[in-house]
Write a protein that holds these residues in place. Sequence first.
Motif, mmCIF file in Angstrom:
data_model
loop_
_atom_site.group_PDB
_atom_site.id
_atom_site.type_symbol
_atom_site.label_atom_id
_atom_site.label_comp_id
_atom_site.label_asym_id
_atom_site.label_seq_id
_atom_site.Cartn_x
_atom_site.Cartn_y
_atom_site.Cartn_z
ATOM 1 N N THR A 133 -23.461 16.802 -121.721
ATOM 2 C CA THR A 133 -24.871 16.812 -122.123
ATOM 3 C C THR A 133 -25.359 15.389 -122.373
ATOM 4 O OG1 THR A 133 -24.641 19.020 -123.093
ATOM 5 C CG2 THR A 133 -26.540 17.722 -123.803
ATOM 6 N N ALA A 134 -24.550 14.581 -123.036
ATOM 7 C CA ALA A 134 -24.929 13.188 -123.318
ATOM 8 C C ALA A 134 -25.042 12.378 -122.031
ATOM 9 C CB ALA A 134 -23.912 12.548 -124.259
ATOM 10 N N VAL A 135 -24.114 12.580 -121.111
ATOM 11 C CA VAL A 135 -24.136 11.841 -119.847
ATOM 12 C C VAL A 135 -25.369 12.205 -119.019
ATOM 13 C CG1 VAL A 135 -22.938 11.607 -117.620
ATOM 14 C CG2 VAL A 135 -21.659 11.447 -119.749
ATOM 15 N N SER A 136 -25.808 13.456 -119.115
ATOM 16 C CA SER A 136 -26.946 13.915 -118.312
ATOM 17 C C SER A 136 -28.297 13.483 -118.866
ATOM 18 C CB SER A 136 -26.914 15.443 -118.171
ATOM 19 O OG SER A 136 -27.227 16.059 -119.403
ATOM 20 N N ASP A 137 -28.333 12.992 -120.106
ATOM 21 C CA ASP A 137 -29.596 12.589 -120.735
ATOM 22 C C ASP A 137 -29.399 11.248 -121.443
ATOM 23 O OD1 ASP A 137 -31.883 12.207 -122.289
ATOM 24 O OD2 ASP A 137 -31.949 14.287 -122.978
ATOM 25 N N PRO A 138 -29.906 10.161 -120.871
ATOM 26 C CA PRO A 138 -29.694 8.825 -121.469
ATOM 27 C C PRO A 138 -30.161 8.705 -122.922
ATOM 28 C CG PRO A 138 -30.706 8.638 -119.300
ATOM 29 C CD PRO A 138 -30.676 10.099 -119.638
ATOM 30 N N THR A 139 -31.118 9.533 -123.346
ATOM 31 C CA THR A 139 -31.578 9.457 -124.739
ATOM 32 C C THR A 139 -30.536 10.027 -125.711
ATOM 33 O OG1 THR A 139 -32.707 11.611 -124.725
ATOM 34 C CG2 THR A 139 -33.984 9.678 -123.995
ATOM 35 N N LEU A 140 -29.542 10.726 -125.172
ATOM 36 C CA LEU A 140 -28.512 11.322 -126.026
ATOM 37 C C LEU A 140 -27.171 10.593 -125.928
ATOM 38 C CD1 LEU A 140 -29.249 15.096 -125.300
ATOM 39 C CD2 LEU A 140 -29.989 13.748 -127.269
ATOM 40 N N MET A 141 -27.111 9.528 -125.147
ATOM 41 C CA MET A 141 -25.859 8.793 -124.955
ATOM 42 C C MET A 141 -25.285 8.358 -126.296
ATOM 43 S SD MET A 141 -23.960 8.374 -122.577
ATOM 44 C CE MET A 141 -24.013 7.746 -120.948
ATOM 45 N N GLY A 142 -24.008 8.581 -126.475
ATOM 46 C CA GLY A 142 -23.332 8.194 -127.712
ATOM 47 C C GLY A 142 -23.333 9.256 -128.783
ATOM 48 N N MET A 143 -23.991 10.379 -128.522
ATOM 49 C CA MET A 143 -24.004 11.424 -129.549
ATOM 50 C C MET A 143 -22.611 12.048 -129.661
ATOM 51 S SD MET A 143 -25.909 14.733 -127.961
ATOM 52 C CE MET A 143 -25.247 15.634 -126.564
ATOM 53 N N GLY A 144 -22.359 12.648 -130.778
ATOM 54 C CA GLY A 144 -21.100 13.338 -131.011
ATOM 55 C C GLY A 144 -21.225 14.198 -132.248
ATOM 56 N N THR A 145 -20.145 14.857 -132.591
ATOM 57 C CA THR A 145 -20.158 15.723 -133.754
ATOM 58 C C THR A 145 -18.749 15.888 -134.300
ATOM 59 O OG1 THR A 145 -20.849 17.904 -134.596
ATOM 60 C CG2 THR A 145 -19.942 17.851 -132.363
ATOM 61 N N THR A 146 -18.652 16.172 -135.568
ATOM 62 C CA THR A 146 -17.382 16.590 -136.130
ATOM 63 C C THR A 146 -17.227 18.072 -135.824
ATOM 64 O OG1 THR A 146 -18.303 17.237 -138.264
ATOM 65 C CG2 THR A 146 -17.613 14.929 -138.016
#
Length: 179
Positions: free
Chosen positions: A77-90
């Motif tokens: 999902t992050a790779v497909s949307d540059p505005t979400l690059m670097g997102m993550g979660t515990t």
Amino acid sequence: NFLIRKYSADVLVAVVCDGMGGVNGGNTASRVAVGAFYDAVNEAEREHPMFFGMSEDDIHGMLKDAALKANRAVYDTAVSDPTLMGMGTTLVTCMIIGEKAFIANVGDSRLYLVEAGEIKQITHDHSYVQYLVDMGKLTPEEAKHSKNRNLITRAVGTDTSVECDIFTHVVKSGMKLSG
């Protein structure tokens, strides 16, 4: 985001994901991770109704697989949307089957055991300050007040793969697990 599902009187699964990466990124990461994790657990349950016949190793493998699928979904999902690059979660999860609790975690979201009025942390934080505590460079008290206490060393979705820790505990009458 979180999800709790009771499959039967003695089978319960709960998962909690706490996102990071800004408001949009964190919310998206935690939502995607919970959904992918839940889908993977449901897939295993369809193959083994009520998880019947699964060994302890099978359950551990299923939880690891579900965490990996959650990781891949968040990463893609992050790779497909540059505005979400670097997102993550515990991610922290607990699956109770009968008298056993199977626990997995990535990051610093925690699961605790409450028994006889005592609270014991079950999971191990994947954080910079926990690393320093483990190395003897910080005391647990110093870690609580460190300006770096929010830096995690493992997260779901920040790389193509992730390693989770797995724990098994016998659940006795009167015990409570909380996250």
